[in-house]
Design a protein around this motif. Structure first.
Motif, short mmCIF file in Angstrom:
data_model
loop_
_atom_site.label_atom_id
_atom_site.label_comp_id
_atom_site.label_asym_id
_atom_site.label_seq_id
_atom_site.Cartn_x
_atom_site.Cartn_y
_atom_site.Cartn_z
N ARG A 26 0.84 -1.19 0.00
CA ARG A 26 0.00 0.00 0.00
C ARG A 26 0.88 1.24 0.00
O ARG A 26 1.94 1.27 0.63
N PHE A 27 0.42 2.26 -0.71
CA PHE A 27 1.08 3.57 -0.66
C PHE A 27 0.65 4.28 0.62
O PHE A 27 -0.51 4.20 1.04
N LEU A 28 1.58 5.00 1.23
CA LEU A 28 1.32 5.73 2.46
C LEU A 28 1.64 7.21 2.26
O LEU A 28 2.74 7.55 1.82
N ALA A 29 0.68 8.08 2.57
CA ALA A 29 0.94 9.53 2.52
C ALA A 29 0.66 10.09 3.91
O ALA A 29 1.47 9.95 4.82
N GLY A 30 -0.52 10.67 4.12
CA GLY A 30 -0.85 11.19 5.45
C GLY A 30 -1.09 10.09 6.47
O GLY A 30 -0.77 10.23 7.65
N GLY A 31 -1.67 8.98 6.00
CA GLY A 31 -1.89 7.84 6.88
C GLY A 31 -3.06 7.97 7.83
O GLY A 31 -3.25 7.12 8.70
N THR A 32 -3.85 9.04 7.69
CA THR A 32 -4.89 9.29 8.69
C THR A 32 -6.02 8.27 8.64
O THR A 32 -6.78 8.13 9.60
N ASN A 33 -6.16 7.54 7.54
CA ASN A 33 -7.17 6.48 7.44
C ASN A 33 -6.50 5.10 7.44
O ASN A 33 -6.91 4.20 8.18
N LEU A 34 -5.47 4.93 6.65
CA LEU A 34 -4.81 3.63 6.52
C LEU A 34 -4.23 3.15 7.85
O LEU A 34 -4.43 1.99 8.23
N VAL A 35 -3.54 4.00 8.55
CA VAL A 35 -2.93 3.58 9.81
C VAL A 35 -4.01 3.20 10.82
O VAL A 35 -3.86 2.23 11.58
N ASP A 36 -5.12 3.94 10.85
CA ASP A 36 -6.23 3.59 11.73
C ASP A 36 -6.75 2.18 11.41
O ASP A 36 -7.01 1.38 12.32
N LEU A 37 -6.91 1.88 10.12
CA LEU A 37 -7.43 0.57 9.73
C LEU A 37 -6.43 -0.53 10.07
O LEU A 37 -6.83 -1.66 10.41
N MET A 38 -5.15 -0.23 9.99
CA MET A 38 -4.14 -1.20 10.40
C MET A 38 -4.23 -1.48 11.90
O MET A 38 -4.12 -2.63 12.34
N LYS A 39 -4.43 -0.45 12.68
CA LYS A 39 -4.55 -0.64 14.13
C LYS A 39 -5.79 -1.45 14.49
O LYS A 39 -5.78 -2.21 15.47
N LEU A 40 -6.85 -1.31 13.70
CA LEU A 40 -8.09 -2.04 13.96
C LEU A 40 -8.05 -3.47 13.44
O LEU A 40 -8.97 -4.25 13.69
N GLY A 41 -7.00 -3.82 12.70
CA GLY A 41 -6.91 -5.15 12.13
C GLY A 41 -7.70 -5.32 10.85
O GLY A 41 -7.86 -6.43 10.36
N VAL A 42 -8.19 -4.21 10.30
CA VAL A 42 -8.96 -4.25 9.05
C VAL A 42 -8.03 -4.31 7.85
O VAL A 42 -8.32 -4.95 6.84
N ALA A 43 -6.90 -3.62 7.92
CA ALA A 43 -5.89 -3.65 6.86
C ALA A 43 -4.59 -4.19 7.43
O ALA A 43 -4.23 -3.88 8.57
N GLY A 44 -3.88 -4.98 6.62
CA GLY A 44 -2.60 -5.53 7.06
C GLY A 44 -1.63 -5.66 5.91
O GLY A 44 -1.20 -6.77 5.56
N PRO A 45 -1.25 -4.54 5.29
CA PRO A 45 -0.34 -4.62 4.14
C PRO A 45 1.04 -5.12 4.58
O PRO A 45 1.55 -4.72 5.63
N PRO A 46 1.67 -5.96 3.75
CA PRO A 46 3.01 -6.44 4.09
C PRO A 46 4.09 -5.38 3.87
O PRO A 46 5.19 -5.49 4.42
N LEU A 47 3.75 -4.36 3.06
CA LEU A 47 4.73 -3.32 2.74
C LEU A 47 4.02 -1.97 2.63
O LEU A 47 3.01 -1.86 1.93
N LEU A 48 4.55 -0.96 3.32
CA LEU A 48 4.10 0.41 3.16
C LEU A 48 5.14 1.17 2.35
O LEU A 48 6.33 1.17 2.69
N ILE A 49 4.67 1.82 1.28
CA ILE A 49 5.55 2.60 0.42
C ILE A 49 5.25 4.07 0.68
O ILE A 49 4.24 4.60 0.21
#
Length: 332
Positions: A26-49
Motif C-alpha cells: 500500500r502507498f502511504l501519505a498522510g496515513g490518517t485512514n490507513l494507519v487507523d485501519l491497520m490498528k483495527l486489524g482491518v488492513a494488514g499490508p506487508p509493505l508500506l511505500i
C-alpha cells in the motif's frame, strides 16, 4: 499490529516498481485512514511505500487557467492557498469542514480521495462485512445504518464515502491524474469512486499499482460562485450526514452554469445530474431549487432509520442554491 516492511522511495517510478514487486503493498501519505485501519486489524499490508518524499506536493496554475494540485499537498495548505480560496471557494470550504486542524495538517489530496468508506461494521473485524470479506454479508442493512446511504446502495453494501473534499471536486469537474505500470491516465472525480453493486470491496476505479499523482481543476466558469455546506451531528470533527457542493452562474434572473454534488448520501460523491438539468436555463427562484433537489432525490431508497437524510439534503441544496444565486445574479 502485524509486522510490515517500510520503504521511502525518492522517485515516482521507483514507488510504482516497489508496489508491483510486493503483492498487497500500500502507498502511504498522510496515513490518517490507513494507519487507523491497520490498528483495527482491518488492513494488514506487508509493505508500506511512503510517498511523502516524492515531488508531488505543488499547487500550480495551469496554462488554461485551471489549477493542478499534487497528490501529497496537505489539506490545510490547499484550503489556505490564495488561488483555491478565490477561484474555488467550495473546495476551500469543504477542506476546512473536514476533520480537525491536526488531521488536515497530515492528510493529503490523494489520501483523502482514497479514504475507505465509513461504516461501523467495516471497521469492526469481528463482524461480517462484504467490503472487508466479500460474501460475508451486510449487517448494516438491518442493524445500525442511521449515518449510511440512501442513494445508489445495494443489497451488498450501504456504506457512505466520508470525504468532504471529493464532493467539492466532483462539482468542480476535477480530474484525478494516475500513473501506473500501464502509463498515465486521467479519470473525472465524479467517476473515480464506485457504487457498491456486487463488489463493495472496490471503492474506486483505480487499478492495482496505480498511484494518484494529483488532481486538475478546470478554469471556473466566468462569473461563477461556489459553496460547500455540511450538516453533521456536532459542529466539529464529524462526518457529514448530508452535504452539498454547488457552482452556479445567474444572469438576468436565469441560471446558466449549474453543477451540484451531494455528500454523505452514497458510496461515492453523488453528482446530481438530474438536478442540474432542471436548474440550467430555469428562473433563479426557490421553486426551481426545490424542483431540482426533488428531481435528484426521487431516486433515494432510505432504510429504516435514515430517511431523515432525504429532506435534510433537499433543504441544504435549496439553501445553498438560494445563497449562491443571490450573490451571482448579474442582472442590470
Amino acid at each position: 499490529m502485524k509486522p510490515f516492511a517500510y520503504v521511502r522511495p525518492e522517485r515516482t517510478e521507483e514507488a510504482i516498481d516497489r508496489f508491483a514487486a510486493q503483492p498487497g503493498a500500500r502507498f502511504l501519505a498522510g496515513g490518517t485512514n490507513l494507519v487507523d485501519l491497520m490498528k483495527l486489524g482491518v488492513a494488514g499490508p506487508p509493505l508500506l511505500i511512503d510517498i511523502n518524499g516524492l515531488p508531488l506536493d505543488a499547487v500550480e496554475e495551469t496554462a488554461a487557467g485551471g489549477l493542478r494540485i499534487g497528490a501529497t499537498a496537505r489539506n490545510s495548505d490547499v484550503a489556505a492557498h490564495p488561488l483555491v480560496r478565490v477561484r474555488y471557494p467550495a473546495l476551500s470550504q469543504a477542506l476546512l469542514a473536514g476533520a480537525s486542524p491536526q488531521l488536515r495538517n497530515a492528510a493529503t489530496t490523494g489520501g483523502n480521495l482514497l479514504q475507505r468508506t465509513r461504516c461501523p461494521y467495516f471497521q469492526d473485524a469481528s463482524k461480517p462485512c462484504n467490503k472487508r470479506a466479500p460474501g460475508s454479508g451486510c449487517p448494516a442493512r438491518e442493524g445500525v445504518h442511521r449515518d449510511l446511504a440512501v442513494l445508489g446502495h445495494s443489497a451488498h453494501c450501504v456504506a457512505t464515502h466520508p470525504s468532504d473534499m471529493a464532493v467539492a471536486l466532483a462539482a468542480l469537474d476535477a480530474e484525478v491524474r494516475l500513473r501506473g505500470p500501464a502509463g498515465e491516465r486521467t479519470v473525472p472525480v465524479a467517476e473515480f469512486h464506485r457504487l457498491p453493486g456486487d463488489r463493495p470491496d472496490r471503492d474506486t476505479v483505480i487499478e492495482d499499482g496505480e498511484l494518484i499523482t494529483g488532481v486538475t481543476l478546470p478554469a471556473p466558469p466566468s462569473g461563477a460562485r461556489g459553496a460547500y455546506r455540511k450538516a453533521r451531528d456536532r459542529a466539529s470533527y464529524a462526518f457529514a450526514l448530508a452535504s452539498v457542493a454547488a457552482v452556479l452562474t445567474v444572469e438576468d434572473g436565469r441560471i446558466g452554469h449549474a453543477a451540484l454534488a451531494f455528500g454523505g448520501l452514497a458510496h461515492k460523491p453523488w453528482r446530481a445530474r438530474a438536478a442540474e438539468e432542471v436548474l440550467r436555463g430555469a428562473p433563479a427562484t426557490a421553486e426551481t431549487y426545490r424542483r431540482a433537489a426533488d428531481a435528484e432525490l426521487a431516486a433515494a431508497e432510505p432504510l429504516r432509520d435514515n430517511g431523515f437524510k432525504v429532506p435534510l439534503a433537499r433543504n441544504l441544496a435549496v439553501s445553498v442554491l438560494h445563497d449562491l444565486a443571490s450573490r451571482t445574479d448579474t442582472t442590470g
